[in-house]
Design a protein around this motif. Structure first.
Motif, PDB file in Angstrom:
ATOM      1  N   ILE B 235      99.895  30.734  97.454  1.00 20.33           N
ATOM      2  CA  ILE B 235      99.573  31.490  96.246  1.00 20.33           C
ATOM      3  C   ILE B 235      98.182  32.119  96.408  1.00 20.33           C
ATOM      4  O   ILE B 235      97.992  33.308  96.142  1.00 20.33           O
ATOM      5  CB  ILE B 235      99.566  30.558  95.008  1.00 20.33           C
ATOM      6  CG1 ILE B 235     100.959  30.003  94.739  1.00 20.33           C
ATOM      7  CG2 ILE B 235      99.006  31.259  93.775  1.00 20.33           C
ATOM      8  CD1 ILE B 235     101.875  30.897  93.985  1.00 20.33           C
ATOM      9  N   GLN B 238      97.924  35.319  98.382  1.00 24.54           N
ATOM     10  CA  GLN B 238      98.471  36.511  97.715  1.00 24.54           C
ATOM     11  C   GLN B 238      97.448  37.190  96.801  1.00 24.54           C
ATOM     12  O   GLN B 238      97.603  38.351  96.460  1.00 24.54           O
ATOM     13  CB  GLN B 238      99.710  36.139  96.896  1.00 24.54           C
ATOM     14  CG  GLN B 238     100.961  35.956  97.719  1.00 24.54           C
ATOM     15  CD  GLN B 238     101.484  37.252  98.303  1.00 24.54           C
ATOM     16  OE1 GLN B 238     101.203  38.329  97.798  1.00 24.54           O
ATOM     17  NE2 GLN B 238     102.232  37.166  99.381  1.00 24.54           N
ATOM     18  N   PHE B 239      96.430  36.439  96.384  1.00 24.48           N
ATOM     19  CA  PHE B 239      95.429  37.031  95.496  1.00 24.48           C
ATOM     20  C   PHE B 239      94.580  38.087  96.199  1.00 24.48           C
ATOM     21  O   PHE B 239      93.845  38.819  95.554  1.00 24.48           O
ATOM     22  CB  PHE B 239      94.520  35.950  94.897  1.00 24.48           C
ATOM     23  CG  PHE B 239      95.164  35.197  93.775  1.00 24.48           C
ATOM     24  CD1 PHE B 239      95.717  35.873  92.700  1.00 24.48           C
ATOM     25  CD2 PHE B 239      95.225  33.817  93.780  1.00 24.48           C
ATOM     26  CE1 PHE B 239      96.320  35.187  91.655  1.00 24.48           C
ATOM     27  CE2 PHE B 239      95.827  33.119  92.754  1.00 24.48           C
ATOM     28  CZ  PHE B 239      96.373  33.806  91.682  1.00 24.48           C
ATOM     29  N   PHE B 240      94.685  38.162  97.525  1.00 21.18           N
ATOM     30  CA  PHE B 240      93.968  39.229  98.229  1.00 21.18           C
ATOM     31  C   PHE B 240      94.658  40.577  98.045  1.00 21.18           C
ATOM     32  O   PHE B 240      94.110  41.610  98.384  1.00 21.18           O
ATOM     33  CB  PHE B 240      93.869  38.915  99.727  1.00 21.18           C
ATOM     34  CG  PHE B 240      92.871  37.835 100.046  1.00 21.18           C
ATOM     35  CD1 PHE B 240      91.514  38.043  99.873  1.00 21.18           C
ATOM     36  CD2 PHE B 240      93.286  36.605 100.514  1.00 21.18           C
ATOM     37  CE1 PHE B 240      90.587  37.052 100.160  1.00 21.18           C
ATOM     38  CE2 PHE B 240      92.370  35.603 100.804  1.00 21.18           C
ATOM     39  CZ  PHE B 240      91.018  35.832 100.625  1.00 21.18           C
ATOM     40  N   GLN B 241      95.888  40.552  97.542  1.00 25.01           N
ATOM     41  CA  GLN B 241      96.648  41.797  97.356  1.00 25.01           C
ATOM     42  C   GLN B 241      96.655  42.182  95.891  1.00 25.01           C
ATOM     43  O   GLN B 241      96.912  41.341  95.036  1.00 25.01           O
ATOM     44  CB  GLN B 241      98.103  41.589  97.782  1.00 25.01           C
ATOM     45  CG  GLN B 241      98.308  41.697  99.265  1.00 25.01           C
ATOM     46  CD  GLN B 241      99.740  42.010  99.605  1.00 25.01           C
ATOM     47  OE1 GLN B 241     100.631  41.526  98.932  1.00 25.01           O
ATOM     48  NE2 GLN B 241      99.962  42.804 100.618  1.00 25.01           N
TER      49      GLN B 241
END
Lengths: 437, 285
Positions: B235, B238-241
């Motif tokens: 999870i 994914q916060f880099f996107q």
């Protein structure tokens, strides 16, 4: 001894599992400071949103501003990555624990559904003149044809055509201007392409958004206003698809194999394509990636035959869950993240804010480092932009439009041939939206 | 005769060289994404997209690791992932071996039907069961805890693992069980003391697959977790996107590199057993 060890292992396992539970009830920090506006609203509020990078950071910061304004409201925040968020939302909405306010887009499938509260009574009660308060073009799509307002906007993003000045200079071609047409665009893309094989420099990248531009560029559209009839076979719509099919045939746009060889933003940043449809949401990232590799600029997307600039917009807002137990707090949150100037200024760092005051002030004055990009272009571009046409409830039909696009740009079929194969399927997909509503 | 052997030796050498050549090319293709990840993790943003791609960066930076790790609470995410992976793997190995033992050694009128039903669960798309299981875990009060990611592993461990271990159990002669029965062992003792040690390669195989799956699993944490303090690494990455897929690729690659290392190390340690486990099941099953 072994029995003792077995008991010990089970004990450790149970302890660890117990430790895994809970922990989500940690109290939210309520910053000190009071506001007359927020004094009377209290209770719990769950905010449900998604995203990543700076965009998500701005959503979290906006919530902090809300907490400052409404100190008596205890806010529970659920922020998740955007990838596959629809699946989570489906489950959470079905289970009734999706939160009081839910992040939303006009193209998302939750709209035109049973989940959300009509916000019109709240707007009337608070006597909000939305036309005066919102940036022009940011609010489209939130109101259903029957008048129900499903959500309020927070941010939006539209597109410019970025172009590599070095490639244009080398080819001796004049830079595009805001008055260009799609015929000019196609001619430029073909003229500026050069080289062969791995050294090929393309006129335009094969960006995923071009499929959304295609139906509109000669004044056509994919379906009618109330989504009851497909208009793919309209001659103007077909002409739009054909333009991109011709660009691929002329090798001015990468074919399927070339498009899969590298990400399209990478192709532009590496100087392998002269033009790139640049979303506001990716402008600063792409500027960083280009660095000082080459000089570049932006121009408005070309105009359709009626003289209207064709653009696509992505919008993000918030909706109120119909099952919310604290609708007053939910409305206060939606209103704050949509219209508050401080929040709007915060959003300006990553997107075009819904609050007109912030868009015309803070956003318009922003600069993207190393470029002469004017943010005013993005504000102007939003005015006539069309909401992303394939999302949400229309997604099933959208898949079929995508297949039509691939028939033309990948399989090399004419737009007319492709349309013949798909119009009836698309019509059925549109019909099914209205049957299931 | 000598000429024949000489020609055969030459032909063997050519075949071996060709095999090695092809395998090397395939290995390079497979390892390239990893090399690219390694290289990008040390690059500054404007260097990530230069063409032709440069494996060795002009400007070498460690900042992506520091900034990436601080970007979110990755220490917490790593700890959560570790808890989930260790406990879920323990559950998978224990329960799958237990169920497989039953299918391999005990016969009843309905064994065949039951086994088919177990295998049929592999055909069921996860989307079909998603909403019912979400509702179940909500009712149990497990939402936003690590329990939904761990406890289901203790109830069967997955149809594929059951199938794999059952095939392995079947390769072990029943005479061993019978000898143990004569010596006074009960069914559980045979499972625990005789058969489990004998199927070590298969257990390690199942364990490795479970570790890889749970370490990388994105969908289940996305569905069942809500709070930052409970998130797992999949999870967090994914916060880099952002919502449009645009990402901070250098930081993403740097943190991905850190997170992939434990799985890689584990795989290298266990690969001998992994290959053995798969091969033996395939040949004798």
């Amino acid at each position: 001894m072994k029995r003792f060890l077995a008991i010990l292992l089970i004990g450790a396992l149970m302890t660890a599992l117990t430790a895994c539970g809970g922990g989500n009830q940690q109290a939210e920090e309520n910053p000190s400071g009071s506001s007359n506006q927020g004094k009377e609203i209290s209770g719990d509020l769950t905010v449900f949103g998604w995203g990543g990078g700076e965009e998500l950071q701005s959503r979290k910061e906006a919530t902090k501003i809300f907490k400052k304004l409404y100190p008596k409201v205890k806010v529970h925040e659920v922020w998740l990555p955007a990838d596959n968020i629809d699946v989570k939302l489906d489950a959470a909405l079905a289970a009734g624990n999706a939160g009081d306010v839910i992040m939303m887009s006009p193209d998302w499938k939750g709209l035109r559904s049973k989940w959300f509260e009509d916000l019109n009574p709240y707007i009337e009660r608070d006597q909000l003149d939305l036309e005066a308060l919102f940036t022009q073009g940011v609010d489209g799509g939130y109101v259903d044809p029957d008048g129900k307002r499903e959500g309020m906007p927070t941010t939006a993003s539209d597109f410019m055509i970025a172009y590599n000045k070095d490639i244009f200079d080398k080819a001796g071609i004049a830079y595009p201007t805001n008055d260009w047409t799609w015929d000019d665009f196609a001619a430029t893309a073909k003229q500026i392409s050069s080289g062969e094989g791995a050294n090929r420099v393309y006129g335009i990248v094969s960006h995923w958004i071009l499929q959304s531009f295609a139906p509109f560029i000669y004044g056509g559209k994919p379906y009618n206003e109330d989504w009851t009839k497909q208009t793919l076979d309209d001659p103007n719509t077909l002409k739009g698809y054909q333009l991109f099919g011709d660009l691929v045939k002329a090798k001015a746009m990468p074919d399927d194999a070339a498009a899969k060889s590298m990400p399209m933003d990478q192709m532009f940043a590496a100087g392998k394509a002269a033009m790139y449809p640049l979303g506001l949401f990716e402008a600063s990232t792409i500027a960083k990636n280009i660095g000082s590799n080459f000089k570049w600029g932006i121009v408005m997307p070309p105009k359709d035959p009626s003289g209207k600039t064709v653009n696509i917009k992505f919008q993000t807002g918030f909706a109120m869950n119909k099952d919310s137990k604290n609708k007053e707090a939910a409305w206060a949150y939606i209103k704050t993240v949509s219209l508050n100037k401080e929040v709007g200024d915060l959003y300006s760092k990553v997107n075009l804010p819904a609050a007109k005051e912030s868009a015309d002030g803070t956003f318009a004055n922003l600069k993207i480092e190393g470029t002469d990009i004017s943010m005013m272009d993005f504000i102007t571009g939003l005015q006539d932009a069309t909401t992303f046409p394939w999302g949400g409830s229309i997604a099933k039909a959208g898949d079929l439009y995508e297949q039509t696009w691939q028939q033309v740009t990948v399989q090399g079929k004419s737009a007319e041939e492709a349309a013949k194969a798909y119009t009836s399927q698309i019509q059925s997909a549109l019909d099914s939206i209205h049957q299931s509503k | 005769m000598e000429a024949y052997y000489k020609s055969k030796r030459t032909s063997d050498r050519i075949k071996t060289s060709l095999s090695y050549g092809v395998l090397t090319i395939i290995a390079v293709i497979f390892i390239f994404p990893f090399i690219w990840m390694l290289s990008t993790a040390f690059k500054i943003p404007s260097e990530a997209y230069t063409l032709p791609p440069k494996i060795i960066p002009n400007t070498f930076t460690w900042d992506n690791f520091v900034q990436g790790w601080q970007y979110a609470d990755f220490t917490r995410y790593t700890w959560n992932t570790l808890i989930v992976t260790v406990l879920a793997t323990l559950g998978t190995v224990l329960s799958a071996s237990f169920v497989a033992y039953g299918f391999a050694r005990f016969k009843s009128r309905y064994s065949g039907v039951l086994f088919t039903v177990v295998l049929a669960t592999m055909m069921l798309p996860s989307q079909v069961t998603l909403v019912p299981t979400y509702l179940l875990f909500t009712k149990l009060g497990w939402l936003d805890t690590l329990k939904p990611l761990i406890l289901p592993s203790f109830f069967g461990g997955g149809a594929f693992n059951i199938f794999l271990l059952r095939q392995f159990f079947k390769t072990i002669p029943k005479d061993l069980d019978e000898a143990a029965y004569i010596d006074g062992a009960n069914a559980f003792q045979i499972y625990y003391k005789i058969l489990m040690p004998a199927i070590k390669p298969a257990l390690i195989t199942v364990g490795l697959m479970s570790v890889t799956f749970h370490w990388n699993d994105y969908m289940s944490p996305l569905i069942y977790l809500n709070s930052d303090q409970n998130f797992t690494l999949a999870i967090g990455l994914q916060f880099f996107q952002n919502s449009f897929g645009s990402s901070q690729i250098q930081m993403l690659m740097a943190v991905s590199l850190i997170t992939v290392i434990p799985v890689l190390v584990l795989f290298f340690i266990g690969q001998k057993y992994f290959v053995q486990g798969i091969t033996m099941t395939g040949i004798k099953g």
